[in-house]
Design an enzyme around this catalytic site. Structure first.
Site, mmCIF file in Angstrom:
data_model
loop_
_atom_site.group_PDB
_atom_site.id
_atom_site.type_symbol
_atom_site.label_atom_id
_atom_site.label_comp_id
_atom_site.label_asym_id
_atom_site.label_seq_id
_atom_site.Cartn_x
_atom_site.Cartn_y
_atom_site.Cartn_z
ATOM 1 N N HIS A 154 11.627 -5.314 4.306
ATOM 2 C CA HIS A 154 11.129 -5.373 5.843
ATOM 3 C C HIS A 154 12.193 -5.673 6.909
ATOM 4 C CE1 HIS A 154 7.387 -6.739 4.117
ATOM 5 N NE2 HIS A 154 7.636 -7.775 3.433
ATOM 6 N N LYS B 194 -8.142 -8.484 2.623
ATOM 7 C CA LYS B 194 -9.531 -7.539 3.068
ATOM 8 C C LYS B 194 -9.084 -5.993 3.346
ATOM 9 C CE LYS B 194 -12.385 -10.931 5.667
ATOM 10 N NZ LYS B 194 -12.779 -11.033 7.078
ATOM 11 N N TRP C 137 0.703 -1.019 -0.126
ATOM 12 C CA TRP C 137 -0.104 -0.223 0.134
ATOM 13 C C TRP C 137 0.832 1.417 0.033
ATOM 14 C CZ3 TRP C 137 -3.713 1.369 4.615
ATOM 15 C CH2 TRP C 137 -4.594 2.543 4.203
ATOM 16 N N TYR D 160 -1.230 2.477 9.876
ATOM 17 C CA TYR D 160 -1.996 1.687 9.038
ATOM 18 C C TYR D 160 -3.294 2.054 9.347
ATOM 19 C CZ TYR D 160 -4.404 -1.998 6.473
ATOM 20 O OH TYR D 160 -5.513 -2.859 5.829
HETATM 21 P P1 A3P Z 1 -4.923 -8.161 5.037
HETATM 22 O O1 A3P Z 1 -4.492 -9.558 4.780
HETATM 23 O O2 A3P Z 1 -5.485 -8.035 6.484
HETATM 24 O O3 A3P Z 1 -6.180 -7.900 4.084
HETATM 25 P P2 A3P Z 1 1.773 -6.026 3.174
HETATM 26 O O4 A3P Z 1 1.869 -5.343 1.896
HETATM 27 O O5 A3P Z 1 2.803 -5.506 4.006
HETATM 28 O O6 A3P Z 1 2.272 -7.537 2.745
HETATM 29 O O7 A3P Z 1 0.570 -6.016 3.791
HETATM 30 C C1 A3P Z 1 -0.691 -6.545 3.376
HETATM 31 C C2 A3P Z 1 -2.023 -6.134 3.937
HETATM 32 O O8 A3P Z 1 -2.224 -4.878 3.655
HETATM 33 C C3 A3P Z 1 -3.013 -7.054 3.654
HETATM 34 O O9 A3P Z 1 -4.007 -7.062 4.850
HETATM 35 C C4 A3P Z 1 -3.624 -6.212 2.469
HETATM 36 O O10 A3P Z 1 -5.086 -6.386 2.212
HETATM 37 C C5 A3P Z 1 -3.385 -4.632 3.210
HETATM 38 N N1 A3P Z 1 -3.631 -3.660 2.192
HETATM 39 C C6 A3P Z 1 -2.795 -3.714 1.048
HETATM 40 N N2 A3P Z 1 -3.183 -2.396 0.260
HETATM 41 C C7 A3P Z 1 -4.128 -2.088 1.042
HETATM 42 C C8 A3P Z 1 -5.023 -0.856 0.721
HETATM 43 N N3 A3P Z 1 -4.932 -0.057 -0.205
HETATM 44 N N4 A3P Z 1 -5.883 -0.419 1.729
HETATM 45 C C9 A3P Z 1 -5.879 -0.947 2.900
HETATM 46 N N5 A3P Z 1 -5.155 -2.396 3.321
HETATM 47 C C10 A3P Z 1 -4.481 -2.684 2.196
#
Ligand code: A3P
Length: 294
Positions: A108, A258, A52, A194
Protein backbone atom coordinates in the site's frame (compact mmCIF):
# COMPACT_ATOMS: atom_id res chain seq x y z
CA UNK A 1 6.56 10.07 -26.02
CA UNK A 2 9.14 11.18 -23.46
CA UNK A 3 9.39 9.01 -20.36
CA UNK A 4 7.46 10.22 -17.35
CA UNK A 5 9.79 11.81 -14.78
CA UNK A 6 10.41 9.55 -11.80
CA UNK A 7 8.86 10.59 -8.52
CA UNK A 8 11.04 12.21 -5.92
CA UNK A 9 12.15 9.33 -3.79
CA UNK A 10 11.57 8.77 -0.16
CA UNK A 11 10.35 12.27 0.43
CA UNK A 12 9.03 12.98 3.88
CA UNK A 13 5.29 12.84 3.52
CA UNK A 14 4.70 13.67 7.11
CA UNK A 15 4.71 10.28 8.74
CA UNK A 16 1.18 9.52 7.66
CA UNK A 17 1.52 5.85 6.81
CA UNK A 18 -0.29 3.57 9.14
CA UNK A 19 1.58 4.07 12.37
CA UNK A 20 0.57 0.80 13.97
CA UNK A 21 1.48 -1.27 10.92
CA UNK A 22 4.23 0.51 9.05
CA UNK A 23 7.41 1.18 10.90
CA UNK A 24 10.55 2.94 9.70
CA UNK A 25 12.13 -0.51 9.55
CA UNK A 26 9.41 -1.73 7.19
CA UNK A 27 9.79 1.29 4.95
CA UNK A 28 13.52 0.86 4.75
CA UNK A 29 13.13 -2.84 3.96
CA UNK A 30 10.71 -2.02 1.15
CA UNK A 31 13.04 0.65 -0.20
CA UNK A 32 15.97 -1.78 -0.23
CA UNK A 33 13.90 -4.74 -1.47
CA UNK A 34 15.62 -6.97 -4.01
CA UNK A 35 13.23 -6.53 -6.93
CA UNK A 36 13.43 -9.00 -9.82
CA UNK A 37 13.00 -7.97 -13.43
CA UNK A 38 9.66 -9.74 -13.78
CA UNK A 39 8.17 -8.91 -10.36
CA UNK A 40 4.59 -7.65 -10.48
CA UNK A 41 4.01 -5.12 -7.74
CA UNK A 42 0.41 -4.41 -6.86
CA UNK A 43 0.52 -0.92 -5.38
CA UNK A 44 -2.93 0.20 -4.36
CA UNK A 45 -4.46 2.52 -1.76
CA UNK A 46 -6.13 0.38 0.94
CA UNK A 47 -9.66 -0.78 0.15
CA UNK A 48 -9.40 -0.01 -3.53
CA UNK A 49 -9.01 -3.51 -4.98
CA UNK A 50 -5.60 -4.73 -3.78
CA UNK A 51 -6.81 -8.31 -3.36
CA UNK A 52 -8.73 -8.24 -6.60
CA UNK A 53 -5.73 -7.07 -8.61
CA UNK A 54 -3.44 -9.56 -6.85
CA UNK A 55 -5.79 -12.43 -7.56
CA UNK A 56 -6.04 -11.46 -11.24
CA UNK A 57 -2.24 -11.40 -11.53
CA UNK A 58 -1.82 -14.72 -9.76
CA UNK A 59 -4.44 -16.35 -11.98
CA UNK A 60 -2.73 -14.95 -15.08
CA UNK A 61 0.55 -16.29 -13.78
CA UNK A 62 -0.98 -19.77 -13.42
CA UNK A 63 -3.10 -19.52 -16.60
CA UNK A 64 -6.37 -19.64 -14.73
CA UNK A 65 -5.52 -22.38 -12.25
CA UNK A 66 -7.37 -21.35 -9.10
CA UNK A 67 -5.50 -23.93 -7.08
CA UNK A 68 -2.44 -21.78 -7.36
CA UNK A 69 -0.90 -20.94 -4.07
CA UNK A 70 2.67 -21.84 -4.52
CA UNK A 71 3.40 -18.40 -3.19
CA UNK A 72 1.59 -16.27 -0.65
CA UNK A 73 -1.34 -14.70 -2.43
CA UNK A 74 -4.59 -13.16 -1.33
CA UNK A 75 -5.86 -16.70 -0.94
CA UNK A 76 -3.14 -17.36 1.55
CA UNK A 77 -3.46 -14.05 3.25
CA UNK A 78 -5.55 -15.85 5.82
CA UNK A 79 -3.58 -18.99 6.08
CA UNK A 80 -0.94 -17.94 8.51
CA UNK A 81 0.08 -15.12 10.70
CA UNK A 82 -1.57 -12.17 8.95
CA UNK A 83 1.35 -9.92 9.77
CA UNK A 84 3.52 -12.07 7.56
CA UNK A 85 1.28 -11.68 4.57
CA UNK A 86 -0.08 -8.22 4.98
CA UNK A 87 0.32 -6.24 1.79
CA UNK A 88 1.95 -3.42 3.67
CA UNK A 89 4.48 -5.48 5.46
CA UNK A 90 5.92 -6.80 2.27
CA UNK A 91 9.34 -6.94 3.80
CA UNK A 92 8.10 -9.59 6.15
CA UNK A 93 6.81 -11.98 3.53
CA UNK A 94 8.24 -15.40 4.11
CA UNK A 95 10.96 -16.74 1.87
CA UNK A 96 10.34 -14.19 -0.80
CA UNK A 97 13.55 -15.11 -2.57
CA UNK A 98 12.21 -18.63 -3.09
CA UNK A 99 8.94 -17.65 -4.72
CA UNK A 100 8.30 -18.72 -8.26
CA UNK A 101 8.54 -15.86 -10.70
CA UNK A 102 6.85 -13.72 -11.74
CA UNK A 103 6.32 -12.86 -8.09
CA UNK A 104 3.12 -10.98 -7.31
CA UNK A 105 3.82 -8.64 -4.42
CA UNK A 106 1.26 -6.30 -2.93
CA UNK A 107 1.90 -3.10 -1.05
CA UNK A 108 0.00 0.00 0.00
CA UNK A 109 2.95 2.37 0.19
CA UNK A 110 2.85 5.62 -1.80
CA UNK A 111 4.83 5.69 -5.03
CA UNK A 112 7.72 7.60 -3.47
CA UNK A 113 8.30 4.67 -1.12
CA UNK A 114 8.53 1.90 -3.70
CA UNK A 115 11.83 0.01 -3.84
CA UNK A 116 14.81 1.84 -5.25
CA UNK A 117 15.29 -0.97 -7.73
CA UNK A 118 11.91 -0.21 -9.28
CA UNK A 119 12.35 3.53 -9.43
CA UNK A 120 16.09 3.88 -10.04
CA UNK A 121 17.00 0.69 -11.85
CA UNK A 122 13.81 0.08 -13.83
CA UNK A 123 13.27 -3.43 -12.47
CA UNK A 124 9.81 -4.94 -12.09
CA UNK A 125 6.40 -3.67 -13.06
CA UNK A 126 3.76 -1.90 -11.04
CA UNK A 127 0.00 -2.27 -11.31
CA UNK A 128 -1.99 0.36 -9.46
CA UNK A 129 -5.78 0.48 -9.12
CA UNK A 130 -7.55 3.72 -8.34
CA UNK A 131 -11.01 3.61 -6.76
CA UNK A 132 -13.25 6.59 -6.16
CA UNK A 133 -12.50 7.89 -2.67
CA UNK A 134 -16.09 7.87 -1.45
CA UNK A 135 -16.51 4.12 -1.89
CA UNK A 136 -12.96 3.62 -0.64
CA UNK A 137 -13.69 5.26 2.69
CA UNK A 138 -16.94 3.31 3.11
CA UNK A 139 -15.02 0.10 2.48
CA UNK A 140 -12.42 1.20 4.99
CA UNK A 141 -15.08 1.85 7.60
CA UNK A 142 -16.38 -1.72 7.47
CA UNK A 143 -12.94 -3.22 7.23
CA UNK A 144 -11.61 -1.36 10.29
CA UNK A 145 -14.74 -2.15 12.25
CA UNK A 146 -14.14 -5.83 11.67
CA UNK A 147 -10.46 -6.03 12.45
CA UNK A 148 -9.24 -3.15 14.53
CA UNK A 149 -9.97 -2.50 18.17
CA UNK A 150 -10.61 1.21 18.61
CA UNK A 151 -11.80 1.59 15.00
CA UNK A 152 -13.96 4.65 14.26
CA UNK A 153 -17.36 4.08 15.80
CA UNK A 154 -19.35 5.98 13.24
CA UNK A 155 -19.01 6.41 9.53
CA UNK A 156 -18.73 10.18 9.99
CA UNK A 157 -15.74 9.71 12.26
CA UNK A 158 -14.13 7.37 9.75
CA UNK A 159 -14.75 9.85 6.94
CA UNK A 160 -12.75 12.48 8.79
CA UNK A 161 -9.93 10.21 9.99
CA UNK A 162 -9.47 8.26 6.77
CA UNK A 163 -11.01 10.48 4.12
CA UNK A 164 -10.63 14.19 4.67
CA UNK A 165 -7.88 14.53 7.28
CA UNK A 166 -4.45 15.71 6.15
CA UNK A 167 -3.18 12.83 8.28
CA UNK A 168 -5.18 10.06 6.63
CA UNK A 169 -3.04 6.94 6.16
CA UNK A 170 -0.54 6.46 3.35
CA UNK A 171 -0.21 10.11 2.42
CA UNK A 172 -4.00 10.44 2.15
CA UNK A 173 -6.06 9.03 -0.72
CA UNK A 174 -5.33 12.23 -2.69
CA UNK A 175 -1.55 12.15 -2.33
CA UNK A 176 -1.35 8.41 -2.94
CA UNK A 177 -3.54 8.42 -6.03
CA UNK A 178 -1.94 11.49 -7.58
CA UNK A 179 1.49 9.89 -7.09
CA UNK A 180 0.60 6.73 -9.03
CA UNK A 181 -1.54 8.58 -11.57
CA UNK A 182 1.50 10.72 -12.34
CA UNK A 183 3.36 7.57 -13.45
CA UNK A 184 0.63 6.26 -15.75
CA UNK A 185 2.57 6.87 -18.95
CA UNK A 186 5.72 5.19 -17.70
CA UNK A 187 6.43 1.80 -19.24
CA UNK A 188 6.81 0.16 -15.83
CA UNK A 189 3.38 1.25 -14.65
CA UNK A 190 -0.17 0.24 -15.47
CA UNK A 191 -2.78 2.36 -13.71
CA UNK A 192 -6.37 1.11 -13.88
CA UNK A 193 -9.59 2.36 -12.37
CA UNK A 194 -11.65 0.06 -10.15
CA UNK A 195 -14.89 1.22 -11.75
CA UNK A 196 -13.56 0.40 -15.26
CA UNK A 197 -12.51 -3.03 -14.02
CA UNK A 198 -16.05 -3.61 -12.77
CA UNK A 199 -17.64 -2.45 -16.03
CA UNK A 200 -15.29 -4.42 -18.25
CA UNK A 201 -13.52 -7.10 -16.25
CA UNK A 202 -12.57 -9.01 -19.35
CA UNK A 203 -10.90 -5.96 -20.87
CA UNK A 204 -9.01 -5.37 -17.62
CA UNK A 205 -7.74 -8.96 -17.47
CA UNK A 206 -6.53 -8.72 -21.08
CA UNK A 207 -4.76 -5.43 -20.34
CA UNK A 208 -3.08 -6.84 -17.24
CA UNK A 209 -2.03 -10.03 -19.02
CA UNK A 210 -0.49 -7.98 -21.84
CA UNK A 211 1.28 -5.80 -19.30
CA UNK A 212 2.69 -8.91 -17.64
CA UNK A 213 3.79 -10.20 -21.02
CA UNK A 214 1.63 -13.32 -20.57
CA UNK A 215 -1.12 -13.28 -23.18
CA UNK A 216 -3.92 -15.76 -22.41
CA UNK A 217 -5.71 -18.38 -24.45
CA UNK A 218 -9.46 -17.75 -24.87
CA UNK A 219 -10.13 -20.62 -22.53
CA UNK A 220 -7.86 -19.30 -19.76
CA UNK A 221 -9.27 -15.81 -20.21
CA UNK A 222 -12.87 -17.02 -19.82
CA UNK A 223 -11.92 -18.96 -16.75
CA UNK A 224 -10.13 -16.04 -15.11
CA UNK A 225 -12.96 -13.61 -15.83
CA UNK A 226 -15.34 -15.99 -14.00
CA UNK A 227 -12.97 -16.58 -11.11
CA UNK A 228 -12.42 -12.90 -10.39
CA UNK A 229 -16.08 -11.99 -10.06
CA UNK A 230 -16.63 -10.86 -6.50
CA UNK A 231 -18.94 -13.78 -5.62
CA UNK A 232 -16.52 -16.36 -6.90
CA UNK A 233 -13.67 -14.78 -4.96
CA UNK A 234 -15.87 -14.61 -1.87
CA UNK A 235 -16.52 -18.34 -2.00
CA UNK A 236 -12.85 -19.18 -2.34
CA UNK A 237 -11.78 -16.74 0.34
CA UNK A 238 -14.47 -18.05 2.69
CA UNK A 239 -13.22 -21.58 2.23
CA UNK A 240 -9.68 -20.45 2.90
CA UNK A 241 -10.82 -18.48 5.95
CA UNK A 242 -12.98 -21.24 7.40
CA UNK A 243 -10.11 -23.48 8.09
CA UNK A 244 -8.44 -20.70 10.00
CA UNK A 245 -8.96 -18.95 13.26
CA UNK A 246 -11.98 -16.77 13.89
CA UNK A 247 -10.15 -13.49 13.57
CA UNK A 248 -9.00 -14.32 10.08
CA UNK A 249 -12.50 -15.31 9.03
CA UNK A 250 -13.65 -11.87 10.05
CA UNK A 251 -10.92 -10.33 7.93
CA UNK A 252 -12.01 -12.39 4.93
CA UNK A 253 -15.58 -11.24 5.32
CA UNK A 254 -14.61 -7.60 5.43
CA UNK A 255 -12.08 -7.70 2.63
CA UNK A 256 -14.62 -9.11 0.20
CA UNK A 257 -17.71 -7.26 1.21
CA UNK A 258 -19.94 -5.91 -1.57
CA UNK A 259 -17.58 -4.98 -4.36
CA UNK A 260 -19.92 -2.44 -5.94
CA UNK A 261 -19.74 1.13 -7.22
CA UNK A 262 -21.81 3.78 -5.41
CA UNK A 263 -22.21 2.28 -1.93
CA UNK A 264 -21.21 5.69 -0.53
CA UNK A 265 -24.62 7.09 -1.41
CA UNK A 266 -26.21 5.40 1.57
CA UNK A 267 -23.44 6.50 3.93
CA UNK A 268 -22.62 10.16 3.24
CA UNK A 269 -24.98 12.83 4.54
CA UNK A 270 -25.81 15.65 2.11
CA UNK A 271 -23.49 18.01 4.02
CA UNK A 272 -20.65 15.46 4.11
CA UNK A 273 -21.03 14.90 0.40
CA UNK A 274 -20.92 18.59 -0.43
CA UNK A 275 -17.87 19.15 1.75
CA UNK A 276 -16.13 16.15 0.23
CA UNK A 277 -16.88 17.30 -3.32
CA UNK A 278 -15.36 20.71 -2.55
CA UNK A 279 -12.20 19.11 -1.14
CA UNK A 280 -12.01 16.73 -4.10
CA UNK A 281 -12.25 19.58 -6.61
CA UNK A 282 -9.53 21.47 -4.79
CA UNK A 283 -7.11 18.55 -4.45
CA UNK A 284 -7.64 17.02 -7.88
CA UNK A 285 -7.75 20.22 -9.95
CA UNK A 286 -5.64 19.88 -13.08
CA UNK A 287 -4.88 16.18 -12.52
CA UNK A 288 -6.82 15.03 -15.57
CA UNK A 289 -8.11 12.08 -13.54
CA UNK A 290 -11.80 11.42 -14.11
CA UNK A 291 -13.42 8.93 -11.80
CA UNK A 292 -16.81 7.35 -11.83
CA UNK A 293 -18.73 7.63 -8.56
CA UNK A 294 -21.87 5.67 -9.44
P1 A3P B 1 -16.11 -3.13 -0.49
O1 A3P B 1 -15.76 -3.08 0.96
O2 A3P B 1 -16.68 -1.82 -0.98
O3 A3P B 1 -16.98 -4.26 -0.85
P2 A3P B 1 -8.64 -4.16 -0.81
O4 A3P B 1 -8.39 -5.47 -1.42
O5 A3P B 1 -7.75 -3.09 -1.35
O6 A3P B 1 -8.66 -4.23 0.67
O7 A3P B 1 -10.11 -3.69 -1.28
C1 A3P B 1 -11.27 -4.30 -0.79
C2 A3P B 1 -12.46 -3.82 -1.60
O8 A3P B 1 -12.34 -4.38 -2.93
C3 A3P B 1 -13.77 -4.32 -1.02
O9 A3P B 1 -14.74 -3.32 -1.31
C4 A3P B 1 -13.99 -5.59 -1.82
O10 A3P B 1 -15.32 -6.06 -1.82
C5 A3P B 1 -13.54 -5.12 -3.20
N1 A3P B 1 -13.25 -6.27 -4.07
C6 A3P B 1 -12.47 -7.33 -3.81
N2 A3P B 1 -12.52 -8.23 -4.79
C7 A3P B 1 -13.38 -7.74 -5.71
C8 A3P B 1 -13.87 -8.21 -6.96
N3 A3P B 1 -13.51 -9.40 -7.43
N4 A3P B 1 -14.71 -7.42 -7.65
C9 A3P B 1 -15.10 -6.21 -7.17
N5 A3P B 1 -14.69 -5.72 -5.98
C10 A3P B 1 -13.83 -6.47 -5.25
Amino acid sequence: MAETPRPAQYVDIGGTMWPTMVTEKTLKAIRDFDVWDDDMWIAVYPKSGTHWASEICNLIKYSGNSQHGHNPSPMEFFSGNPSQHSPTLVSEYNNVSEWESPRVIATHVPVEYLPRKILDEGKGKVLSVIRNPKDTVVSEYYFLKGVKPGAPETFSQCLVENGTSEHAPYNTWFGHVLGYWGQRHHRQFLVLKYEDMKRDTRGAVIQIADFMGRPLSDEALDKIVDLVQVDSMKTRFKTAGESQEKENKKGAKNILRKGVVGDWKTHFSVAENEAFDALYRQKMAGSGLELQFE
